[in-house]
Design a protein around this motif. Structure first.
Motif, PDB file in Angstrom:
ATOM      1  N   HIS A   1      29.652  38.329  43.512  1.00  0.00           N
ATOM      2  CA  HIS A   1      28.919  38.832  42.355  1.00  0.00           C
ATOM      3  C   HIS A   1      28.079  37.716  41.731  1.00  0.00           C
ATOM      4  CE1 HIS A   1      32.076  41.822  42.958  1.00  0.00           C
ATOM      5  NE2 HIS A   1      31.296  42.666  42.314  1.00  0.00           N
ATOM      6  N   PRO A   2      27.000  38.077  41.059  1.00  0.00           N
ATOM      7  CA  PRO A   2      26.139  37.059  40.451  1.00  0.00           C
ATOM      8  C   PRO A   2      26.946  36.135  39.529  1.00  0.00           C
ATOM      9  CG  PRO A   2      25.097  39.211  40.337  1.00  0.00           C
ATOM     10  CD  PRO A   2      26.484  39.438  40.829  1.00  0.00           C
ATOM     11  N   ARG A   3      26.633  34.853  39.596  1.00  0.00           N
ATOM     12  CA  ARG A   3      27.411  33.858  38.851  1.00  0.00           C
ATOM     13  C   ARG A   3      27.551  34.193  37.356  1.00  0.00           C
ATOM     14  NH1 ARG A   3      28.972  29.126  40.722  1.00  0.00           N
ATOM     15  NH2 ARG A   3      27.502  29.285  42.453  1.00  0.00           N
ATOM     16  N   PRO A   4      26.497  34.655  36.680  1.00  0.00           N
ATOM     17  CA  PRO A   4      26.658  34.938  35.250  1.00  0.00           C
ATOM     18  C   PRO A   4      27.705  35.999  34.935  1.00  0.00           C
ATOM     19  CG  PRO A   4      24.330  34.828  35.825  1.00  0.00           C
ATOM     20  CD  PRO A   4      25.091  34.832  37.108  1.00  0.00           C
ATOM     21  N   TYR A   5      28.048  36.833  35.917  1.00  0.00           N
ATOM     22  CA  TYR A   5      29.014  37.904  35.684  1.00  0.00           C
ATOM     23  C   TYR A   5      30.417  37.573  36.183  1.00  0.00           C
ATOM     24  CZ  TYR A   5      25.138  40.987  34.444  1.00  0.00           C
ATOM     25  OH  TYR A   5      24.040  41.552  33.831  1.00  0.00           O
ATOM     26  N   GLN A   6      30.573  36.484  36.934  1.00  0.00           N
ATOM     27  CA  GLN A   6      31.874  36.223  37.536  1.00  0.00           C
ATOM     28  C   GLN A   6      32.962  35.987  36.498  1.00  0.00           C
ATOM     29  OE1 GLN A   6      31.790  33.330  40.738  1.00  0.00           O
ATOM     30  NE2 GLN A   6      29.955  34.256  41.635  1.00  0.00           N
ATOM     31  N   GLU A   7      32.613  35.357  35.376  1.00  0.00           N
ATOM     32  CA  GLU A   7      33.624  35.132  34.336  1.00  0.00           C
ATOM     33  C   GLU A   7      34.079  36.444  33.703  1.00  0.00           C
ATOM     34  OE1 GLU A   7      32.434  32.289  31.466  1.00  0.00           O
ATOM     35  OE2 GLU A   7      32.313  30.629  32.895  1.00  0.00           O
ATOM     36  N   LYS A   8      33.283  37.478  33.843  1.00  0.00           N
ATOM     37  CA  LYS A   8      33.635  38.791  33.310  1.00  0.00           C
ATOM     38  C   LYS A   8      34.652  39.498  34.196  1.00  0.00           C
ATOM     39  CE  LYS A   8      31.006  42.461  30.970  1.00  0.00           C
ATOM     40  NZ  LYS A   8      29.675  43.098  30.818  1.00  0.00           N
ATOM     41  N   LEU A   9      34.844  38.984  35.427  1.00  0.00           N
ATOM     42  CA  LEU A   9      35.699  39.638  36.415  1.00  0.00           C
ATOM     43  C   LEU A   9      37.043  38.928  36.501  1.00  0.00           C
ATOM     44  CD1 LEU A   9      33.089  40.213  39.278  1.00  0.00           C
ATOM     45  CD2 LEU A   9      33.829  41.842  37.532  1.00  0.00           C
ATOM     46  N   ALA A  10      38.104  39.604  36.082  1.00  0.00           N
ATOM     47  CA  ALA A  10      39.449  39.075  36.249  1.00  0.00           C
ATOM     48  C   ALA A  10      39.867  39.199  37.706  1.00  0.00           C
ATOM     49  CB  ALA A  10      40.424  39.827  35.348  1.00  0.00           C
ATOM     50  N   LEU A  11      40.641  38.248  38.179  1.00  0.00           N
ATOM     51  CA  LEU A  11      41.143  38.275  39.550  1.00  0.00           C
ATOM     52  C   LEU A  11      42.531  38.924  39.541  1.00  0.00           C
ATOM     53  CD1 LEU A  11      40.780  37.434  42.529  1.00  0.00           C
ATOM     54  CD2 LEU A  11      41.881  35.269  41.939  1.00  0.00           C
ATOM     55  N   ILE A  12      42.587  40.205  39.874  1.00  0.00           N
ATOM     56  CA  ILE A  12      43.857  40.942  39.891  1.00  0.00           C
ATOM     57  C   ILE A  12      43.861  41.879  41.090  1.00  0.00           C
ATOM     58  CG2 ILE A  12      45.445  42.427  38.621  1.00  0.00           C
ATOM     59  CD1 ILE A  12      43.945  41.741  36.056  1.00  0.00           C
ATOM     60  N   HIS A  13      44.758  41.641  42.017  1.00  0.00           N
ATOM     61  CA  HIS A  13      44.932  42.579  43.122  1.00  0.00           C
ATOM     62  C   HIS A  13      45.806  43.734  42.644  1.00  0.00           C
ATOM     63  CE1 HIS A  13      46.147  44.208  47.055  1.00  0.00           C
ATOM     64  NE2 HIS A  13      45.041  43.671  47.501  1.00  0.00           N
ATOM     65  N   GLU A  14      45.551  44.932  43.166  1.00  0.00           N
ATOM     66  CA  GLU A  14      46.300  46.100  42.712  1.00  0.00           C
ATOM     67  C   GLU A  14      47.768  46.057  43.120  1.00  0.00           C
ATOM     68  OE1 GLU A  14      43.558  47.206  46.166  1.00  0.00           O
ATOM     69  OE2 GLU A  14      43.422  46.152  44.271  1.00  0.00           O
ATOM     70  N   GLY A  15      48.114  45.242  44.119  1.00  0.00           N
ATOM     71  CA  GLY A  15      49.514  45.021  44.439  1.00  0.00           C
ATOM     72  C   GLY A  15      50.004  45.748  45.675  1.00  0.00           C
ATOM     73  N   ILE A  16      50.941  45.114  46.353  1.00  0.00           N
ATOM     74  CA  ILE A  16      51.584  45.655  47.553  1.00  0.00           C
ATOM     75  C   ILE A  16      53.062  45.868  47.246  1.00  0.00           C
ATOM     76  CG2 ILE A  16      52.206  45.189  49.958  1.00  0.00           C
ATOM     77  CD1 ILE A  16      49.202  45.698  49.506  1.00  0.00           C
ATOM     78  N   ASP A  17      53.560  47.049  47.526  1.00  0.00           N
ATOM     79  CA  ASP A  17      54.975  47.347  47.299  1.00  0.00           C
ATOM     80  C   ASP A  17      55.785  46.719  48.429  1.00  0.00           C
ATOM     81  OD1 ASP A  17      57.506  48.386  46.898  1.00  0.00           O
ATOM     82  OD2 ASP A  17      56.768  50.352  46.264  1.00  0.00           O
TER      83      ASP A  17
END
Length: 412
Positions: free
Chosen positions: A173-189
């Protein structure tokens, strides 16, 4: 009552675990809006929206998908407006960016927090476009790819917070927006996707898989080039010729989810079987079609070596689930796979475009003695448990972020 509205064309999709958990929280009401829901979720009220139009054939080819997204977004807006007129107002909206469904939500509810799941941002270079076969792109191609991101950019601007599942996917994603994106995977059971005692499995062709057989597995939603199906099939020829007791089990459908079908109109499975006719020992190649999740888990437990190939694209749940089952993983050295798999530690990495090298990687995994194989398998599972576990990482990441930033009530 704290009201959460999910918007996802084929709900629940990536939100299945989060929606289930939120629906169990006291004081939280969960609704969802979809046009083609995949399944219902207990405790979630499902609302359907009807897609009005889908784009006209006279649209500029750069804008075909953009127009379709605008129609999608407008259809969601119309359905949300009906909910609003009936007195419904959410405290939080969570949705997927992929189809344009989030485009106009803020125009109806400007003060309601909007969280978007951002899975992929198109690139002219460095990702899926021009990767296979490796070739320079024309200016027409570069312009077309840039235009694809019109809808992504509008939604990135609209949301209060975005989420991406891997660092590599976020980095597109464009650098100016990357800080807006949290790094969270939806998860594996990892309680379900786990090592265990396999049971014999009867395949559609009548063959019976039994524990102890030398089985190589390959799984994808659909058998297509984006997930390296053509490379896998070509690699199967030298692999099966050199290992006369090995069986290859291939699970996946015959549609094309991400890329186009072959030019001849057949499926990629039919196309590759025709290409390799006379070279591939088809008596040891078994196609299962799409299989239930429980059968997938059992297949991973039966597997001696599991192959995962992908363009530089969205990371599949199947790879992480296979690792959680403790497979001996052979995977392509492409992003975001290399963010997860360390060669020789929790899997073996092979070059995507080299079928001979892929076959060699599988042969190495099959030939490992017991101790190094066990170490590789244990490390694969540990990686998923530590970084992607549903209960310890995925859901807590989502819930803490929603509580901290948007007032989702505890307890959870």
């Amino acid at each position: 009552m704290y009201k959460v509205l999910f918007i996802h064309k084929v709900f629940p999709g990536q939100f299945i675990h989060l929606a289930r958990r939120l629906a169990c929280l006291p004081g939280v009401q969960v609704d969802a809006m979809a046009s083609e829901p995949a399944e219902t979720v207990d405790g979630v009220t499902l609302h359907r929206y009807v897609l009005h139009n889908g784009g006209e054939s006279r649209t500029h080819p750069y804008l075909t998908r953009t127009e379709a997204a605008v129609w999608q977004g407008q259809s969601v807006l119309a359905a949300c407006t009906l909910l609003s007129q009936a007195g419904y107002r959410p405290d939080l909206v969570i949705g997927h960016h992929g189809w344009g469904e989030l485009l106009f939500v803020k125009d109806l509810w400007p003060d309601v927090p909007l969280v978007g799941y951002f899975e992929f941002y198109y690139q002219g270079t460095g990702a899926d476009v021009g990767f296979d076969p490796p070739a320079p792109l024309s200016l027409y191609d570069l312009a077309r790819v840039r235009a694809l991101n019109m809808v992504n950019l509008l939604q990135l601007e609209a949301v209060d917070r975005g989420v991406s599942p891997t660092r590599w996917q976020r980095s597109l994603h464009p650098r100016p927006y990357q800080e807006k994106l949290a790094l969270i995977h939806e998860g594996i059971d990892t309680a379900i996707a786990s090592p265990g005692v396999p049971t014999a499995m009867l395949l559609p062709d009548g063959h019976r898989l039994s524990p102890g057989q030398e089985i190589v597995t390959y799984v994808a939603r659909d058998l297509e080039p984006y997930r390296g199906f053509h490379i896998m099939m070509r690699a199967a020829v030298p692999l099966l010729r050199s290992r006369p007791t090995t069986r290859l089990v291939i699970a996946g459908g015959d549609s094309s989810c991400y890329g186009p079908p072959p030019s001849g109109g057949e499926s990629w499975r039919e196309h590759m079987l025709a290409e390799l006719a006379g070279d591939l020992p088809t008596d040891r190649v078994h196609f299962t079609g799409r299989i239930p999740h429980a059968d997938f888990i059992n297949l991973m437990r039966l597997s001696r070596a599991h192959l995962y190939l992908t363009y530089p694209f969205v990371l599949s749940w199947s790879m992480l689930q296979a690792m959680a089952c403790g497979v001996s993983l052979v995977a392509s050295d492409t992003g975001p796979v290399t963010e997860v798999v360390q060669h020789g530690v929790n899997g073996l990495l092979v070059p995507f475009h080299d079928p001979v090298a892929v076959a060699s990687g599988l042969a190495t995994a099959l030939s490992m003695s017991a101790k190094p194989r066990k170490q590789l398998q244990m490390a694969a599972r540990q990686t998923v448990v530590e970084r992607f576990d549903l209960e310890k990482v995925g859901l807590p990441g989502w819930l803490e972020m929603l509580h901290r930033e948007f007032g989702l009530p505890r307890p959870f």
